[in-house]
Design a protein around this motif. Structure first.
Motif, PDB file in Angstrom:
ATOM      1  N   MET A 194       0.835  -1.212   0.000  1.00  0.00           N
ATOM      2  CA  MET A 194       0.000   0.000   0.000  1.00  0.00           C
ATOM      3  C   MET A 194       0.868   1.259   0.000  1.00  0.00           C
ATOM      4  N   ASN A 195       1.974   1.221   0.725  1.00  0.00           N
ATOM      5  CA  ASN A 195       2.903   2.364   0.731  1.00  0.00           C
ATOM      6  C   ASN A 195       3.507   2.568  -0.658  1.00  0.00           C
ATOM      7  N   TRP A 196       3.848   1.455  -1.313  1.00  0.00           N
ATOM      8  CA  TRP A 196       4.388   1.539  -2.674  1.00  0.00           C
ATOM      9  C   TRP A 196       3.346   2.155  -3.617  1.00  0.00           C
ATOM     10  N   CYS A 197       2.102   1.731  -3.504  1.00  0.00           N
ATOM     11  CA  CYS A 197       1.019   2.287  -4.333  1.00  0.00           C
ATOM     12  C   CYS A 197       0.846   3.781  -4.081  1.00  0.00           C
ATOM     13  N   GLU A 198       0.935   4.162  -2.807  1.00  0.00           N
ATOM     14  CA  GLU A 198       0.793   5.577  -2.433  1.00  0.00           C
ATOM     15  C   GLU A 198       1.847   6.424  -3.153  1.00  0.00           C
ATOM     16  N   ARG A 199       3.075   5.941  -3.152  1.00  0.00           N
ATOM     17  CA  ARG A 199       4.169   6.681  -3.821  1.00  0.00           C
ATOM     18  C   ARG A 199       3.939   6.728  -5.321  1.00  0.00           C
ATOM     19  N   LEU A 200       3.480   5.611  -5.887  1.00  0.00           N
ATOM     20  CA  LEU A 200       3.239   5.550  -7.335  1.00  0.00           C
ATOM     21  C   LEU A 200       2.167   6.553  -7.754  1.00  0.00           C
ATOM     22  N   LEU A 201       1.091   6.624  -7.007  1.00  0.00           N
ATOM     23  CA  LEU A 201      -0.027   7.486  -7.370  1.00  0.00           C
ATOM     24  C   LEU A 201       0.300   8.971  -7.222  1.00  0.00           C
ATOM     25  N   LYS A 202       1.340   9.274  -6.434  1.00  0.00           N
ATOM     26  CA  LYS A 202       1.762  10.673  -6.313  1.00  0.00           C
ATOM     27  C   LYS A 202       2.503  11.145  -7.559  1.00  0.00           C
ATOM     28  N   GLN A 203       3.041  10.194  -8.325  1.00  0.00           N
ATOM     29  CA  GLN A 203       3.813  10.551  -9.523  1.00  0.00           C
ATOM     30  C   GLN A 203       2.912  10.969 -10.674  1.00  0.00           C
ATOM     31  N   GLN A 204       1.805  10.254 -10.878  1.00  0.00           N
ATOM     32  CA  GLN A 204       0.867  10.573 -11.955  1.00  0.00           C
ATOM     33  C   GLN A 204      -0.452   9.847 -11.710  1.00  0.00           C
ATOM     34  N   SER A 205      -1.462  10.183 -12.511  1.00  0.00           N
ATOM     35  CA  SER A 205      -2.781   9.566 -12.373  1.00  0.00           C
ATOM     36  C   SER A 205      -2.831   8.242 -13.130  1.00  0.00           C
ATOM     37  N   TYR A 206      -3.545   7.265 -12.554  1.00  0.00           N
ATOM     38  CA  TYR A 206      -3.640   5.930 -13.151  1.00  0.00           C
ATOM     39  C   TYR A 206      -5.094   5.490 -13.283  1.00  0.00           C
ATOM     40  N   LEU A 207      -5.320   4.643 -14.300  1.00  0.00           N
ATOM     41  CA  LEU A 207      -6.575   3.925 -14.432  1.00  0.00           C
ATOM     42  C   LEU A 207      -6.376   2.505 -13.910  1.00  0.00           C
ATOM     43  N   LEU A 208      -7.449   1.931 -13.381  1.00  0.00           N
ATOM     44  CA  LEU A 208      -7.435   0.555 -12.877  1.00  0.00           C
ATOM     45  C   LEU A 208      -8.309  -0.309 -13.778  1.00  0.00           C
ATOM     46  N   GLN A 209      -7.731  -1.377 -14.312  1.00  0.00           N
ATOM     47  CA  GLN A 209      -8.446  -2.265 -15.224  1.00  0.00           C
ATOM     48  C   GLN A 209      -8.162  -3.727 -14.870  1.00  0.00           C
ATOM     49  N   PRO A 210      -9.021  -4.648 -15.346  1.00  0.00           N
ATOM     50  CA  PRO A 210      -8.700  -6.073 -15.174  1.00  0.00           C
ATOM     51  C   PRO A 210      -7.493  -6.457 -16.028  1.00  0.00           C
ATOM     52  N   LEU A 211      -6.757  -7.445 -15.570  1.00  0.00           N
ATOM     53  CA  LEU A 211      -5.648  -7.989 -16.361  1.00  0.00           C
ATOM     54  C   LEU A 211      -6.242  -9.074 -17.261  1.00  0.00           C
ATOM     55  N   LEU A 212      -6.561  -8.686 -18.484  1.00  0.00           N
ATOM     56  CA  LEU A 212      -7.277  -9.583 -19.401  1.00  0.00           C
ATOM     57  C   LEU A 212      -6.346 -10.674 -19.938  1.00  0.00           C
ATOM     58  N   PRO A 213      -6.874 -11.870 -20.239  1.00  0.00           N
ATOM     59  CA  PRO A 213      -6.050 -12.972 -20.766  1.00  0.00           C
ATOM     60  C   PRO A 213      -5.798 -12.806 -22.264  1.00  0.00           C
ATOM     61  N   LEU A 214      -4.937 -11.854 -22.606  1.00  0.00           N
ATOM     62  CA  LEU A 214      -4.699 -11.515 -24.008  1.00  0.00           C
ATOM     63  C   LEU A 214      -3.405 -12.155 -24.497  1.00  0.00           C
ATOM     64  N   VAL A 215      -3.395 -13.475 -24.510  1.00  0.00           N
ATOM     65  CA  VAL A 215      -2.212 -14.219 -24.961  1.00  0.00           C
ATOM     66  C   VAL A 215      -2.638 -15.258 -25.993  1.00  0.00           C
ATOM     67  N   ASP A 216      -1.696 -15.649 -26.863  1.00  0.00           N
ATOM     68  CA  ASP A 216      -2.005 -16.657 -27.869  1.00  0.00           C
ATOM     69  C   ASP A 216      -1.780 -18.065 -27.298  1.00  0.00           C
ATOM     70  N   ARG A 217      -1.842 -19.076 -28.164  1.00  0.00           N
ATOM     71  CA  ARG A 217      -1.744 -20.465 -27.703  1.00  0.00           C
ATOM     72  C   ARG A 217      -0.407 -20.781 -27.051  1.00  0.00           C
ATOM     73  N   GLU A 218       0.641 -20.049 -27.458  1.00  0.00           N
ATOM     74  CA  GLU A 218       1.978 -20.283 -26.887  1.00  0.00           C
ATOM     75  C   GLU A 218       2.264 -19.345 -25.714  1.00  0.00           C
ATOM     76  N   ALA A 219       1.222 -18.648 -25.242  1.00  0.00           N
ATOM     77  CA  ALA A 219       1.329 -17.729 -24.098  1.00  0.00           C
ATOM     78  C   ALA A 219       2.126 -16.467 -24.412  1.00  0.00           C
ATOM     79  N   TYR A 220       2.166 -16.070 -25.686  1.00  0.00           N
ATOM     80  CA  TYR A 220       2.751 -14.783 -26.057  1.00  0.00           C
ATOM     81  C   TYR A 220       1.656 -13.717 -25.997  1.00  0.00           C
ATOM     82  N   PRO A 221       1.896 -12.594 -25.304  1.00  0.00           N
ATOM     83  CA  PRO A 221       0.895 -11.519 -25.315  1.00  0.00           C
ATOM     84  C   PRO A 221       0.836 -10.877 -26.711  1.00  0.00           C
TER      85      PRO A 221
END
Length: 365
Positions: A194-221
């Motif tokens: 949480m402390n790391w997140c606090e420092r990160l958010l002070k640097q710039q604004s972020y969006l929060l999204q799901p980590l979608l399974p966007l990989v092919d059959r060989e697990a390459y994104p």
């Protein structure tokens, strides 16, 4: 009769040197001049610019001082640098100058673009569930529900600053890229995370999204990049579709983070005929509605790069929309497209110029 000038504008004078030079080489065949400049180099007193003019004789750029060109191709990419912060207000002033016509006015930050698409019934189902982060608690709540998430800078491009987060019973792991190199941090204690997140958010604004399974059959994104541009008649045209493929273990496919381009045809051969038909139908819906929606909301645009995610279950996601897209994906895989890509700014500029002449004033569309 004096030649019309097209000014190519960037935060740094040598930015995209190869691309800009190839465009400039076409200036003579369109009966126009080509200059390049940094917004901060405009003299506020006499409104002259110290920049470079392309010399068709030597096929090179020469230092020069000139008036503000009547047409501007904006290739300014903004970040947290001092140069960006100096240039941005000057560009906003230029956009309001009635004597200046921008090929495209560009798009605002990702959160504003997201909200605009979200309101459209044809397109909102393609958007990942997205929220603007105001507190680290939002990140922790998302992890408790999904065990993973993605943080994306509100202002950014080329995959810079994107963070993937995974939670297991033992720890929380943060993954990000420094160029092609993948970096990881692990936190066994939630309060340290949480402390790391606090420092990160002070640097710039972020969006929060799901980590979608966007990989092919060989697990390459991978993702699909669609390039749209206005043609010589002012109409939107699909220039090409390409695929960007990252490396195994990465979660990004951007070329700056170690990805490589392949042709859409090569990639789509792995799909069944039905999968291909459904995908093409969805992409057609996106490309036919999105440009008009964005122009109606934000003003004239010249080009768009649309990044599409294709998940394992066949779902399709609009990951990003860029009004200043790169060309590398297409130039490396389809070199025959070079002439179209390098000609298009002048072709569209010529169209805008003729429209200005018909109206007798700067166009507003």
């Amino acid at each position: 009769m004096e030649r019309i000038s097209l000014g190519i504008m960037a935060v740094h004078l040598s930015h995209e040197h190869g691309y800009v030079t190839e465009i400039a080489k076409r200036s003579t065949s369109y009966g126009m001049n080509c200059v390049r400049f940094v917004p901060a180099s405009i003299d506020p007193i006499d409104l002259t610019i110290t920049g470079e003019t392309f010399d068709p004789q030597t096929q090179s750029w020469i230092s020069d001082t000139f008036s503000i060109p009547p047409f501007i191709y904006d290739r300014c990419f903004y970040n947290q640098s001092k140069a960006s912060k100096r240039c941005k207000p000057i560009v906003e002033w230029l956009k309001k100058n009635p004597a200046t016509t921008f090929l495209g006015y560009g798009l605002p930050d990702k959160w504003k673009v997201y909200h605009t698409i979200q309101k459209n019934n044809h397109l909102n189902s393609y958007l990942p569930d997205t929220e603007l982060i105001s507190t680290p608690m939002q990140i922790l709540n998302r992890l408790r529900n999904d065990s993973s998430c993605l943080l994306k800078p509100v202002v950014g491009s080329r995959g810079i600053g994107i963070v993937a987060i995974h939670q297991t019973q033992k720890e929380i792991t943060v993954t990000y890229h420094n160029g092609p190199d993948k970096k990881t941090k692990s936190f066994e204690q939630v309060d340290r995370f949480m402390n790391w997140c606090e420092r990160l958010l002070k640097q710039q604004s972020y969006l929060l999204q799901p980590l979608l399974p966007l990989v092919d059959r060989e697990a390459y994104p991978f993702d699909i990049r669609i390039l749209l541009q206005k043609d010589a008649d002012g109409n939107w045209s699909l220039v090409e579709k390409g695929v960007r493929k990252g490396y195994q273990g990465s979660f990004l496919s951007n070329l700056t983070t170690g990805g490589e381009p392949i042709t859409y045809k090569q990639w789509s051969e792995q799909l069944t005929p039905r999968q291909r038909f459904l995908l093409e139908d969805e992409l057609s819906t996106i490309t036919s509605h999105l440009p008009t929606l964005l122009e109606d909301t934000f003003g004239r645009l010249f080009e768009l790069g649309i990044d599409i995610g294709y998940a394992k279950d066949g779902s399709i996601w609009v990951l990003d929309v860029n009004s200043k897209p790169g060309r590398k994906t297409f130039i490396e895989t389809k070199p025959e497209l070079k002439h179209t890509l390098y000609d298009s700014p002048f072709a569209y500029c010529k169209y805008l110029s003729s429209k200005n002449d018909q109206k007798g004033a700067t166009i507003i569309d």
